[in-house]
Design an enzyme around this catalytic site. Structure first.
Site, short mmCIF file in Angstrom:
data_model
loop_
_atom_site.label_atom_id
_atom_site.label_comp_id
_atom_site.label_asym_id
_atom_site.label_seq_id
_atom_site.Cartn_x
_atom_site.Cartn_y
_atom_site.Cartn_z
N ASN A 47 -2.04 -1.96 -3.93
CA ASN A 47 -3.09 -0.97 -3.76
C ASN A 47 -3.01 0.11 -4.84
O ASN A 47 -1.96 0.71 -5.06
CB ASN A 47 -2.95 -0.29 -2.39
CG ASN A 47 -4.03 0.76 -2.17
OD1 ASN A 47 -5.21 0.41 -2.08
ND2 ASN A 47 -3.65 2.02 -2.10
N GLU A 48 -4.13 0.34 -5.48
CA GLU A 48 -4.25 1.39 -6.49
C GLU A 48 -3.10 1.34 -7.50
O GLU A 48 -2.33 2.30 -7.65
CB GLU A 48 -4.40 2.77 -5.84
CG GLU A 48 -5.67 2.85 -5.01
CD GLU A 48 -6.07 4.24 -4.56
OE1 GLU A 48 -5.21 5.14 -4.56
OE2 GLU A 48 -7.25 4.43 -4.20
N HIS B 148 0.87 -1.19 0.00
CA HIS B 148 0.00 0.00 0.00
C HIS B 148 0.91 1.24 0.00
O HIS B 148 1.20 1.81 1.05
CB HIS B 148 -0.95 -0.01 1.20
CG HIS B 148 -2.06 0.99 1.09
ND1 HIS B 148 -3.39 0.66 1.23
CD2 HIS B 148 -2.05 2.32 0.84
CE1 HIS B 148 -4.14 1.75 1.08
NE2 HIS B 148 -3.35 2.78 0.85
#
Ligand code: BGC
Length: 424
Positions: free
Chosen positions: A157-158, A113
């Site tokens: 994440n993303e 993340h």
């Protein structure tokens, strides 16, 4: 009328290690925050001390009525030096996972993340051809040790977040500083800061490749290859774990004349990657607002629109639209892995949650397999460059004492979660 959600729906909240744990000292963000003249508004420091208080936080989630927790395992803690694994960090996350289990909370674990170990940045970070293998090796270690406790894993994440960042940075480099809201003083400060960052990592400024930075086409490929290589390994080691990725997606809309640019934005942000995702078990959607395109590009948020502390438009109805869009392009279960609002007006958080959930309910009623909702965030936390001033949490934290104060929205959401019912 009340809206009933399916049995087994996962009701949770999300956090990310660096934003809540505190003292993530082997990560690139820690280095960047602690530099003289840092572009970070403040340091993450002890954050909200979740590293120490995770048991209480997880028990509090259960008490509120939630049954899932999305959190991240910190690579920089697990592998502080290349190839050197910290057994006590592994033990820590084993305990976090056990605490979830003890409280009947289903863990959804994110393996990356935003933060990256410093050693990996020194070796070229997220533009290095070696990064997918490095990341997969770390995932191998985590899943070999902890896989039996992890039913759901999000690799990255993303994964698409750097596309937007790259656009802003390129406009800035092309001299459009005013256009991207940067004045000359700020530009000079950024320049000096980048020189400091480069010294701290021991690589030239143009070779510092943190996850949230300027990304080339090759860099995007590195990120998505890291995902697929990790997936292959995780599947071998932990065949019972469901594997996905998370992506940041706006509800993309257009006014007449903006249709083509809007279609291009969707292509860039999602559709160009669908091949990498086709063997995933689920898709993790993260949505906060909409973006509207006109003939000349993205339109500013209208003056009369309600805005969040992030300057975004308050637009919870966007979630439903994005879920519907994704379901047309990806045939797999969807988890909302982040959705939320930065505000000090907790009534607006309640309104946001209710509207978002109504959208999910409508999607499920139409047969779209949405399996869980992870509100961002469990706790008020460290919002990256913006520090602790942006409050996304269901639970407030007094950082002087680290005492937790659940907001009315936490109880509101907890009631929905524990009854599986949303009052319409
Ligand atoms: C990120 C979070 C962040 C949130 C709110 C997402 O892009 O995954 O780390 O705090 O948005 O800005």
């Amino acid at each position: 009328m009340t809206l009933q959600f399916p049995n087994g729906f996962l009701w949770g909240a999300s956090t990310a290690a660096h934003q809540v744990e505190g003292n993530n000292i082997h990560s690139d963000f820690w280095v960047m925050e602690n530099l003289e003249g840092s572009m970070f508004k403040e340091r993450s420091g002890d954050a909200v001390d979740h590293f120490r208080l995770y048991r209480e936080d997880i028990a509090l989630m259960a008490e509120l009525g939630l049954n899932a927790y999305r959190f991240s395992i910190e690579w920089a803690r697990i592998e502080p030096e290349e190839g050197v694994y910290d057994e006590s960090a592994i033990e820590h996350y084993r305990n976090v996972l056990k605490a979830c289990n003890d409280n009947n909370i289903t863990p959804i674990v994110t393996l990356h993340h935003f933060t990256t170990p410093v050693w990996a940045i020194r070796l070229g970070g997220w533009e290095s051809e070696e990064m997918p293998a490095r990341f997969a090796r770390y995932c191998d270690k985590v899943m070999s040790e902890l896989g039996e406790y992890i039913p759901y894993v999000c690799t990255i994440n993303e994964a698409n977040i750097s596309i937007g960042i790259t656009k802003v940075m390129k406009r800035h480099q092309a001299g459009g500083t005013a256009q991207v809201g940067i004045n000359t003083d700020m530009a000079a400060r950024m320049q000096t800061y980048m020189e400091e960052v480069s010294k701290a990592f021991g690589v030239p400024p143009e070779e510092v490749h943190s996850f949230l930075g300027l990304r080339t086409e090759k860099g995007l490929e590195v990120i998505f290859r890291a995902h697929t290589e990790a997936r292959t390994i995780i599947r071998q080691i932990s065949p019972n774990t469901q594997i996905g990725i998370t992506m940041s997606l706006y509800d993309v809309q257009s006014i007449p004349g903006g249709e083509e640019i809007a279609a291009h934005a969707l292509q860039e942000e999602l559709l160009q990657f669908t091949d990498y995702l086709k063997d995933d078990d689920f898709f993790g959607l993260q949505n906060y607002t909409r973006s509207v395109y006109g003939p000349d590009g993205m339109l500013p948020v209208p003056d009369d629109a309600e805005k969040t502390q992030m300057g975004n438009e308050f637009y919870p109805q966007g979630l439903e639209a994005v879920i519907r869009y994704i379901s047309k392009h990806l045939d797999k279960p969807i988890f909302v892995t982040e959705n939320g609002v930065a505000t000090d007006n907790d009534e607006r958080r309640i309104a946001f949650i209710d509207r978002a959930l109504r959208g999910i309910h409508a999607c499920i009623a139409d047969g779209i397999p949405v399996q869980g909702y992870m509100h961002w965030s469990l706790l008020d936390n460290f919002e990256w460059q913006l520090g602790f001033s942006k409050r996304f949490g269901l639970i407030a934290v007094d950082r002087a004492t680290q005492v937790r104060h659940p907001k009315p929205s936490a109880n509101h959401y907890g009631n929905i979660a524990s009854t599986n019912v949303l009052a319409d």
